[in-house]
Design a protein around this motif. Structure first.
Motif, PDB file in Angstrom:
ATOM      1  N   ALA A   1      70.721  39.309  54.506  1.00 35.31           N
ATOM      2  CA  ALA A   1      70.374  39.488  53.094  1.00 35.31           C
ATOM      3  C   ALA A   1      69.552  38.319  52.557  1.00 35.31           C
ATOM      4  O   ALA A   1      68.836  38.468  51.568  1.00 35.31           O
ATOM      5  CB  ALA A   1      71.629  39.674  52.260  1.00 35.31           C
TER       6      ALA A   1
ATOM      7  N   ILE B   1      66.979  39.129  49.588  1.00 31.26           N
ATOM      8  CA  ILE B   1      66.471  40.382  50.117  1.00 31.26           C
ATOM      9  C   ILE B   1      65.578  41.113  49.117  1.00 31.26           C
ATOM     10  O   ILE B   1      64.594  41.750  49.497  1.00 31.26           O
ATOM     11  CB  ILE B   1      67.639  41.301  50.576  1.00 31.26           C
ATOM     12  CG1 ILE B   1      67.122  42.614  51.156  1.00 31.26           C
ATOM     13  CG2 ILE B   1      68.621  41.571  49.453  1.00 31.26           C
ATOM     14  CD1 ILE B   1      66.331  42.484  52.416  1.00 31.26           C
TER      15      ILE B   1
ATOM     16  N   LEU C   1      69.926  46.156  57.790  1.00 33.71           N
ATOM     17  CA  LEU C   1      70.416  45.092  56.922  1.00 33.71           C
ATOM     18  C   LEU C   1      71.848  44.728  57.261  1.00 33.71           C
ATOM     19  O   LEU C   1      72.743  45.571  57.255  1.00 33.71           O
ATOM     20  CB  LEU C   1      70.353  45.527  55.450  1.00 33.71           C
ATOM     21  CG  LEU C   1      70.905  44.501  54.445  1.00 33.71           C
ATOM     22  CD1 LEU C   1      70.060  43.240  54.438  1.00 33.71           C
ATOM     23  CD2 LEU C   1      70.994  45.110  53.049  1.00 33.71           C
TER      24      LEU C   1
ATOM     25  N   THR D   1      74.033  46.379  50.253  1.00 35.47           N
ATOM     26  CA  THR D   1      73.363  47.437  51.008  1.00 35.47           C
ATOM     27  C   THR D   1      73.035  48.608  50.100  1.00 35.47           C
ATOM     28  O   THR D   1      71.918  49.140  50.110  1.00 35.47           O
ATOM     29  CB  THR D   1      74.253  47.915  52.182  1.00 35.47           C
ATOM     30  OG1 THR D   1      74.608  46.793  52.986  1.00 35.47           O
ATOM     31  CG2 THR D   1      73.529  48.944  53.027  1.00 35.47           C
TER      32      THR D   1
ATOM     33  N   VAL E   1      67.113  52.522  55.295  1.00 35.24           N
ATOM     34  CA  VAL E   1      67.948  51.329  55.510  1.00 35.24           C
ATOM     35  C   VAL E   1      69.107  51.711  56.420  1.00 35.24           C
ATOM     36  O   VAL E   1      69.839  52.658  56.142  1.00 35.24           O
ATOM     37  CB  VAL E   1      68.487  50.775  54.183  1.00 35.24           C
ATOM     38  CG1 VAL E   1      69.412  49.573  54.431  1.00 35.24           C
ATOM     39  CG2 VAL E   1      67.333  50.388  53.257  1.00 35.24           C
TER      40      VAL E   1
END
Length: 322
Positions: free
Chosen positions: A151, A159, A176, A194, A205
């Protein structure tokens, strides 16, 4: 091959990809074969391939042997770790010319094990370098291009300043792990981050970090909206976790089934490691590395004795107790 038509994503449209995480020293070609046979994830990764900044060959001989488009019918993502635009672009071209279809840049590893220069997660300290590196890699990579990242380096919200850079560079998808680099593996992966990243980017993602069971994985997909999951440690403990997530194997097997599953796993891995590695000691050391992830209390005594085995026949005999 289970991949999208444009070769940018290593999974088929409309599917939820379950991925075996790259784990250095563990997810070698033999382990990947075993996991594919037992759990069949939609995507597997190489261990990270170290890119030399000095040698024009860029890769060592063993790493070159790992480069391919797939393994046992499953898409294989080749992960690079290194520094410098020229070495990494050279490495991407070499990988492409040797059959790689999907390449990933490691921006998450918290351990500087390669050189004194910034590699892996340490590169997150230098967004200006990434602004040059990522578009250069995109130009060199004809197939899919992804990144696996933390992150942030120190700030878990870094991020969000990196997302425009990733999108503008043409990255196709990202993995991630919502810890910072300096955290290493301390604390808990914060998958609230997330979910926020999923909501704020057009990129698919893949959620990674602290997915310990099929139930946790399904809950994480629901809560984060992630496109898929990447699982490492839990897959080393139980390669069937991918089948359990899909409902193809019992989510919570009874004790007898757990014993059969563990026995089948270790018994299947031993001959693969004997083929892959040289010498009894190295084979046993590699098997014992896997045992570090087995934490079922019911089998603790057998696992403890397996860890003390000094010969392969003794190890094999103890396996039968499962």
């Amino acid at each position: 091959m289970n991949a999208s038509a444009d070769h940018k994503l290593p999974w088929a449209p409309g599917t939820v990809p379950l991925m075996l995480a790259p784990m250095q020293g563990l997810t070698n070609s033999a382990m990947r074969r075993l996991v594919i046979d037992r759990g069949r994830p939609e995507v597997v990764f190489t261990e990270f391939l170290r890119v030399s900044g000095v040698s024009r060959r860029r890769f060592g001989r063993r790493d070159m042997a790992d480069i391919a488009a797939e393994q046992d019918g499953v898409p294989l993502v080749v992960q690079l770790v290194g520094h410098g635009v020229e070495p990494l672009v050279d490495a991407a071209l070499i990988a492409r010319d040797n059959g790689a279809r999907h390449l990933n840049l490691n921006l998450g590893c918290p351990y500087g094990r390669m050189t004194t220069a910034a590699t892996g997660g340490a590169l997150l300290q230098y967004p200006e370098r990434l602004a040059e590196l990522l578009p250069a890699l995109r130009r060199a990579i004809a197939g899919g291009f992804s990144v696996k990242l933390r992150a942030g380096y120190e700030d878990p919200r870094q991020i969000f300043s990196l997302l425009p850079l990733l999108e503008d560079a043409g990255v196709d998808w990202l993995v991630l792990h919502p810890r910072t680099v300096v955290q290493k593996y301390a604390g808990e992966a914060d998958h609230r981050l997330t979910a926020e990243v999923v909501a704020r980017t057009r990129l698919p993602v893949i959620a990674n970090g602290d997915i310990r069971s099929a139930a946790e994985g399904r809950l994480m997909l629901e809560r984060t909206g992630a496109a898929g999951l990447m699982i490492g440690r839990a897959a080393m403990a139980d390669p069937l976790i991918f089948a359990r997530l899909r409902g193809d194997a019992p989510g919570i097997p009874d004790l007898e089934q757990q014993a059969r599953d563990l026995h089948g796993y270790l018994q299947g891995l031993l001959p693969l490691y004997r083929e892959r590695f040289c010498g009894e000691k190295q084979v046993l050391d590699k098997m014992k590395n896997v045992l570090l992830f087995i934490d079922q209390p019911a089998f603790a005594d057998t696992v403890r004795r397996l860890k003390k085995s000094r010969t392969i026949p003794a190890f094999a005999r103890l396996l039968e107790e499962l």
